[in-house]
Design a protein around this motif. Structure first.
Motif, PDB file in Angstrom:
ATOM      1  N   THR A 231     -12.245 -35.192 -57.046  1.00 47.20           N
ATOM      2  CA  THR A 231     -12.125 -35.858 -55.750  1.00 47.20           C
ATOM      3  C   THR A 231     -13.413 -35.694 -54.941  1.00 47.20           C
ATOM      4  OG1 THR A 231     -11.231 -33.937 -54.594  1.00 47.20           O
ATOM      5  CG2 THR A 231      -9.648 -35.368 -55.727  1.00 47.20           C
ATOM      6  N   VAL A 232     -13.548 -36.531 -53.949  1.00 49.71           N
ATOM      7  CA  VAL A 232     -14.718 -36.459 -53.065  1.00 49.71           C
ATOM      8  C   VAL A 232     -14.787 -35.087 -52.389  1.00 49.71           C
ATOM      9  CG1 VAL A 232     -15.741 -37.410 -50.952  1.00 49.71           C
ATOM     10  CG2 VAL A 232     -14.833 -38.951 -52.700  1.00 49.71           C
ATOM     11  N   TRP A 233     -13.635 -34.555 -51.967  1.00 52.71           N
ATOM     12  CA  TRP A 233     -13.602 -33.233 -51.326  1.00 52.71           C
ATOM     13  C   TRP A 233     -14.035 -32.133 -52.289  1.00 52.71           C
ATOM     14  CZ3 TRP A 233     -13.552 -30.848 -46.865  1.00 52.71           C
ATOM     15  CH2 TRP A 233     -13.164 -29.514 -46.800  1.00 52.71           C
ATOM     16  N   GLU A 234     -13.532 -32.197 -53.527  1.00 44.35           N
ATOM     17  CA  GLU A 234     -13.918 -31.201 -54.520  1.00 44.35           C
ATOM     18  C   GLU A 234     -15.417 -31.273 -54.816  1.00 44.35           C
ATOM     19  OE1 GLU A 234      -9.691 -31.000 -57.022  1.00 44.35           O
ATOM     20  OE2 GLU A 234     -11.281 -32.398 -57.608  1.00 44.35           O
ATOM     21  N   ALA A 235     -15.957 -32.492 -54.838  1.00 44.91           N
ATOM     22  CA  ALA A 235     -17.386 -32.663 -55.077  1.00 44.91           C
ATOM     23  C   ALA A 235     -18.201 -32.028 -53.948  1.00 44.91           C
ATOM     24  CB  ALA A 235     -17.731 -34.141 -55.213  1.00 44.91           C
ATOM     25  N   ILE A 247     -25.263 -36.177 -57.836  1.00 44.67           N
ATOM     26  CA  ILE A 247     -24.024 -35.939 -58.575  1.00 44.67           C
ATOM     27  C   ILE A 247     -23.979 -36.864 -59.772  1.00 44.67           C
ATOM     28  CG2 ILE A 247     -21.513 -36.036 -58.491  1.00 44.67           C
ATOM     29  CD1 ILE A 247     -23.425 -35.462 -55.293  1.00 44.67           C
ATOM     30  N   TYR A 248     -23.969 -36.283 -60.965  1.00 49.89           N
ATOM     31  CA  TYR A 248     -23.876 -37.037 -62.211  1.00 49.89           C
ATOM     32  C   TYR A 248     -22.415 -37.069 -62.640  1.00 49.89           C
ATOM     33  CZ  TYR A 248     -28.939 -36.554 -62.533  1.00 49.89           C
ATOM     34  OH  TYR A 248     -30.293 -36.620 -62.284  1.00 49.89           O
ATOM     35  N   ILE A 249     -21.859 -38.283 -62.736  1.00 48.56           N
ATOM     36  CA  ILE A 249     -20.471 -38.442 -63.167  1.00 48.56           C
ATOM     37  C   ILE A 249     -20.481 -38.685 -64.666  1.00 48.56           C
ATOM     38  CG2 ILE A 249     -18.347 -39.751 -62.873  1.00 48.56           C
ATOM     39  CD1 ILE A 249     -19.313 -40.466 -60.073  1.00 48.56           C
ATOM     40  N   THR A 250     -19.809 -37.829 -65.395  1.00 45.73           N
ATOM     41  CA  THR A 250     -19.835 -37.863 -66.856  1.00 45.73           C
ATOM     42  C   THR A 250     -18.788 -38.827 -67.403  1.00 45.73           C
ATOM     43  OG1 THR A 250     -18.306 -35.997 -66.987  1.00 45.73           O
ATOM     44  CG2 THR A 250     -20.649 -35.491 -66.928  1.00 45.73           C
ATOM     45  N   GLY A 251     -18.834 -39.075 -68.698  1.00 45.63           N
ATOM     46  CA  GLY A 251     -17.828 -39.895 -69.358  1.00 45.63           C
ATOM     47  C   GLY A 251     -18.137 -41.376 -69.321  1.00 45.63           C
ATOM     48  N   GLY A 252     -17.140 -42.162 -69.781  1.00 44.91           N
ATOM     49  CA  GLY A 252     -17.313 -43.612 -69.851  1.00 44.91           C
ATOM     50  C   GLY A 252     -17.526 -44.257 -68.498  1.00 44.91           C
ATOM     51  N   GLN A 270     -12.986 -41.673 -44.758  1.00 47.46           N
ATOM     52  CA  GLN A 270     -11.658 -41.145 -45.089  1.00 47.46           C
ATOM     53  C   GLN A 270     -11.333 -41.254 -46.586  1.00 47.46           C
ATOM     54  OE1 GLN A 270     -11.806 -43.409 -42.142  1.00 47.46           O
ATOM     55  NE2 GLN A 270     -12.366 -41.439 -41.231  1.00 47.46           N
ATOM     56  N   LYS A 271     -12.303 -40.919 -47.434  1.00 50.46           N
ATOM     57  CA  LYS A 271     -12.104 -40.980 -48.880  1.00 50.46           C
ATOM     58  C   LYS A 271     -12.009 -39.586 -49.498  1.00 50.46           C
ATOM     59  CE  LYS A 271     -14.397 -45.456 -49.530  1.00 50.46           C
ATOM     60  NZ  LYS A 271     -15.483 -46.191 -50.235  1.00 50.46           N
ATOM     61  N   LYS A 272     -11.560 -38.650 -48.691  1.00 56.20           N
ATOM     62  CA  LYS A 272     -11.524 -37.254 -49.095  1.00 56.20           C
ATOM     63  C   LYS A 272     -10.797 -37.026 -50.419  1.00 56.20           C
ATOM     64  CE  LYS A 272      -9.678 -32.830 -47.377  1.00 56.20           C
ATOM     65  NZ  LYS A 272      -9.060 -32.144 -46.208  1.00 56.20           N
ATOM     66  N   HIS A 273      -9.660 -37.692 -50.612  1.00 58.88           N
ATOM     67  CA  HIS A 273      -8.822 -37.421 -51.779  1.00 58.88           C
ATOM     68  C   HIS A 273      -9.024 -38.436 -52.907  1.00 58.88           C
ATOM     69  CE1 HIS A 273      -6.794 -34.294 -49.570  1.00 58.88           C
ATOM     70  NE2 HIS A 273      -6.465 -35.139 -48.599  1.00 58.88           N
ATOM     71  N   LEU A 274      -9.956 -39.353 -52.755  1.00 59.63           N
ATOM     72  CA  LEU A 274     -10.212 -40.351 -53.803  1.00 59.63           C
ATOM     73  C   LEU A 274     -11.096 -39.764 -54.893  1.00 59.63           C
ATOM     74  CD1 LEU A 274     -10.806 -43.642 -51.782  1.00 59.63           C
ATOM     75  CD2 LEU A 274      -8.703 -42.855 -52.914  1.00 59.63           C
ATOM     76  N   PRO A 275     -10.959 -40.240 -56.139  1.00 61.85           N
ATOM     77  CA  PRO A 275     -11.876 -39.794 -57.201  1.00 61.85           C
ATOM     78  C   PRO A 275     -13.300 -40.187 -56.870  1.00 61.85           C
ATOM     79  CG  PRO A 275      -9.955 -40.918 -58.118  1.00 61.85           C
ATOM     80  CD  PRO A 275      -9.930 -41.150 -56.640  1.00 61.85           C
TER      81      PRO A 275
END
Length: 280
Positions: A231-235, A247-252, A270-275
């Motif tokens: 999530t954006v918050w975790e990041a 921030i490098y997002i891994t995977g496909g 307000q995108k705190k909980h979005l991936p």
């Protein structure tokens, strides 16, 4: 608290400090307590001088019954090494004062008894301030050292947790040994650290706001690799002091997200909980 302003810095004196002054006058130790006040003032001015040399804005100096605390605006997002230098500046001034007092004694300006009191007072104040308990100098150094290896949120919470534990130990020792000063100082530091821990979510948002509002010139680049489902918050919890993050997002669904885009999404969209993958 009583307060005054000197050179743009707010000086605040805790009411309990005046109580200590009053008790000292009643006990006939006014000169000694006034000397301790001057030592604490010079100690804090050491912090102020180095902080201003680094371009920090010093907002306030508080005089407490057991010492003083200087507050700086830049501290929330400063380089950890700069924080360590600023924290050490106060105890360094105590060492300088102790050395000068020995010089005064050697040339006959001060008596041996007064020099012993002055040297002992300086080393006690320096030693106490180097205890690894927030907001003492040692607590700030501990948090900065953790910040060299860990994200800010984790470093701050770990240092506050350690400070709460050590404050509780100091309070317990004071109660067990019926030592009034240890009980007072331990109780005060415990209350301050519990309050700081409870308020940390707001302090963390302040850290993120300062990070977003200031240009990253001079900050080293620090890569962070996260999965698309983070999530954006975790990041944001991976961000460090004194670093600019990519921030490098891994995977496909991989891609690259800049620090300012992450912070804007968190603070203003307000995108705190979005991936975090939604920011690509």
């Amino acid at each position: 608290m009583n307060e005054r302003r000197v050179s743009g810095i707010r000086l605040r004196v805790h009411l309990l400090f005046w109580a200590v002054i009053g008790l000292s006058v009643a006990a006939g130790y006014f000169v000694e307590i006034l000397t301790l006040f001057v030592i604490v003032l010079i100690h804090e001015m050491g912090h102020v001088a180095v902080a201003r040399e680094l371009g920090w804005q010093v907002t306030e100096i508080q005089f407490l019954p057991f010492g003083g605390v200087a507050h700086m605006e830049e501290e929330a997002a400063a380089e950890p090494l700069d924080e360590i230098v600023v924290a050490l500046a106060g105890p360094f001034m105590n060492v300088v004062m102790a050395f000068l007092s020995l010089v005064f004694w050697r040339i006959g300006l001060w008596s041996e008894e007064w020099t012993r009191f002055f040297v002992t007072s300086n080393f006690l104040i320096a030693g106490f301030n180097l205890l690894p308990i927030w907001p003492l100098d040692g607590g700030r150094i501990l948090q900065a050292l953790l910040g060299l290896r860990l994200p800010y949120r984790m470093a701050a919470l770990w240092s506050l947790g350690a400070s709460i534990s050590l404050s509780a130990v100091l309070l317990g020792v004071g109660v067990f040994q019926l030592h009034v000063n240890a009980v007072a100082v331990g109780g005060y530091l415990l209350a301050v650290n519990v309050q700081a821990f409870l308020r940390f979510p707001y302090q963390f948002i302040r850290f993120l706001m300062i990070k977003y509002s200031r240009a990253p010139q001079g900050h080293g680049l620090y890569p962070v690799r996260l999965t698309p489902r983070t999530t954006v918050w975790e990041a944001a919890s991976h961000l460090r002091k004194g670093r600019y993050h990519l921030i490098y997002i891994t995977g496909g669904e991989g891609g690259l997200v800049a620090e300012e885009k992450l912070l804007h999404a968190l603070l203003f969209e307000q995108k705190k909980h979005l991936p975090i993958s939604t920011l690509l």
